[in-house]
Design an enzyme around this catalytic site. Sequence first.
Site, short mmCIF file in Angstrom:
data_model
loop_
_atom_site.label_atom_id
_atom_site.label_comp_id
_atom_site.label_asym_id
_atom_site.label_seq_id
_atom_site.Cartn_x
_atom_site.Cartn_y
_atom_site.Cartn_z
N LYS A 120 -1.81 16.26 -10.27
CA LYS A 120 -1.19 17.03 -9.32
C LYS A 120 -1.34 18.24 -9.25
CE LYS A 120 1.82 15.04 -5.66
NZ LYS A 120 2.96 14.92 -4.71
N LYS A 155 -3.98 10.54 4.29
CA LYS A 155 -4.25 11.67 5.97
C LYS A 155 -5.06 12.88 5.16
CE LYS A 155 -0.18 14.03 4.32
NZ LYS A 155 1.49 12.81 4.22
N LYS A 208 -7.91 4.72 -1.06
CA LYS A 208 -6.86 4.29 -0.23
C LYS A 208 -7.43 5.48 0.40
CE LYS A 208 -2.23 4.91 -1.29
NZ LYS A 208 -1.04 5.25 -1.56
#
Length: 335
Positions: free
Chosen positions: A118, A203, A200
């Site tokens: 992140k 969205k 995976k």
Amino acid sequence: MEQATERKKVVFSAIQPSGTVTLGNYLGALKNWSAMQDEYNCIFALADLHTITVRQEPAQFRKNIYEAYATLLACGIDVEKSLFFVQSHVNTHAQLAWVLNCYTQFGELSRMTQFKDKSAKHADNVNAGLFTYPTLMAADILLYQADLVPVGADQKQHLEITRNIAERFNGLYGNVFRVPEPYIAKSGARVMSLQDPTKKMSKSDENVNGFITLNDAPEVIMKKFKRAVTDSDACVKYGEGKDGINNLMSIYSTITGKTFEQIELEFEGKGYGDFKTAVGEAVVEELRPIKERFDQYIKDKAYMQECWTKSAETAQRFSQRTLDKAMKKIGYVLK
Ligand code: TRP
């Protein structure tokens, strides 16, 4: 007799209210949460404090919180059986997180792969909350003396650090926190992207055909399944090098409860087109009642507020006991 006196195990899990919920979130987590509610003492939360580690637009964030709450109710989370609250409504979470920050080392937080990922992705906002994200998650879990935590692969390391923090604290002060175990669901799928089945389902995939959302219209779902990437074998069989078919089989199996052998038999001699249609239809039928319930809940904010207030009151009472115990052990004087 013995069974009646046996204490139900406590399950804790949370999800961030960050917009779209995918078929992956549903089959990988939410469907299982809902199925666990009779066997376990379940405590579920919307982890809205975690969400601001990434900058949010206020109106959208507020909308996401209501939508996430309505979605989980629609997926079968039942506030008569379980607690289901909003993390920021229960102030013990932030309080214990501060305390645990002082029992967590800079070095161990620096090793968290999610923090590294992140901070690379949001290089302009590597804030302290992003760094201490795991101690807040540890607080969520430890406050409720949870036995089991259903988590996906991406959160495993955070559960590991939670266990380390709990053991360290208990080592200093005696038995304050129960050390939680990861819960691996008996059924449930790791749903992969329909466009790149080695990744995976997410969205944030820039190709919208890669993921299904719980809000997708039936014709959109059918179209996305028809376009799903497969292989040139044209044989519905689970196997190596057949990531696309494996993924579709696993989705179909999780929804219908059929085994892979049963599915192979069902589609023997049939082509991928038939199979994709069948998977698409199964998904459409699975999501139809969820969407209908969502449409009801989202219109009724007063009902959602009633549910989360009731759950938050119980959660507050319960978690306060753990927080008080930890504070006393440290030497704090309670008011
Ligand atoms: N970090 C988790 C996620 O993003 C959400 C979460 C917050 C959580 N607190 C938790 C999950 C406690 C399990 C237990 O998916």
